[in-house]
Design a protein around this motif. Structure first.
Motif, short mmCIF file in Angstrom:
data_model
loop_
_atom_site.label_atom_id
_atom_site.label_comp_id
_atom_site.label_asym_id
_atom_site.label_seq_id
_atom_site.Cartn_x
_atom_site.Cartn_y
_atom_site.Cartn_z
N LEU A 68 0.83 -1.21 0.00
CA LEU A 68 0.00 0.00 0.00
C LEU A 68 0.86 1.26 0.00
CD1 LEU A 68 -2.85 -1.01 2.48
CD2 LEU A 68 -3.02 -0.71 0.01
N THR A 69 1.95 1.22 0.74
CA THR A 69 2.86 2.37 0.78
C THR A 69 3.46 2.62 -0.60
OG1 THR A 69 3.41 1.89 3.09
CG2 THR A 69 4.92 3.31 1.90
N GLU A 74 3.53 5.78 -5.62
CA GLU A 74 3.33 5.89 -7.07
C GLU A 74 2.23 6.90 -7.37
OE1 GLU A 74 2.61 2.04 -8.73
OE2 GLU A 74 4.50 1.23 -7.98
N GLY A 75 1.17 6.89 -6.56
CA GLY A 75 0.09 7.87 -6.76
C GLY A 75 0.57 9.29 -6.56
N GLY A 80 2.21 14.36 -8.93
CA GLY A 80 3.25 15.36 -9.16
C GLY A 80 3.48 15.59 -10.65
N GLN A 81 3.47 14.51 -11.42
CA GLN A 81 3.64 14.64 -12.86
C GLN A 81 2.45 15.38 -13.48
OE1 GLN A 81 4.23 10.62 -14.13
NE2 GLN A 81 6.39 10.60 -13.59
N VAL A 82 1.25 15.08 -13.00
CA VAL A 82 0.06 15.77 -13.51
C VAL A 82 0.15 17.26 -13.20
CG1 VAL A 82 -2.43 16.01 -13.19
CG2 VAL A 82 -1.43 13.75 -13.47
#
Length: 152
Positions: A68-69, A74-75, A80-82
């Protein structure tokens, strides 16, 4: 003196009485120790049955938490990329808006110049202005100033 056998017998009798008293006093304590040993044995049996599955469940839980971490990390990276892409899009839109503003200004200046040229009265001097450069006589300073003032 009194017979040493008497003292020996008396000593043995006192030692036996003392040992009996100690044994009678220690018997309840020994029974409690035996009961505690049985309870400890039952506890250890229960632990040997229950502890390995519990430890396995804890290990699996820690693996799930790790997964989950990783997913959350990754989320966050994706978010951040978005955000970077949105920021770049905003910068691009701002640049395009500035380009449109500059183009609009240029068009307006051109339209004003065209309108002034179109609405300006025609003069006879125009024909002279259209002579080739080789046929034109050089202008004096006063003539250039007069021409500039009349053009405005």
């Amino acid at each position: 003196m009194i017979d040493p056998l008497f003292w020996l017998g008396l000593s043995i009798l006192l030692v036996a009485a003392s040992l009996t008293a100690v044994l009678v006093a220690a018997l309840p304590a020994l029974l409690e120790v035996a009961r505690a040993a049985r309870s400890a044995e039952k506890l250890f049996d229960t632990l040997s049955r229950e502890l390995p599955p519990t430890l396995e469940a804890i290990r699996l839980t820690s693996l799930e938490i790790t997964d989950l971490t990783d997913d959350v990390s990754e989320g966050v990276k994706s978010a951040g990329q978005v955000v970077k892409q949105v920021d770049q899009s905003l910068d691009s839109a701002k640049q395009q808006a500035q380009n449109v503003q500059a183009s609009t200004r240029s068009i307006m200046v051109g339209m004003k110049a065209a309108w002034k040229t179109f609405t300006r009265p025609k003069s006879s001097r125009r024909t002279v202005d259209r002579l080739p450069q080789s046929q034109k006589a050089p202008l004096s300073l006063r003539e250039r100033e007069a021409r500039r003032i009349s053009d405005q």
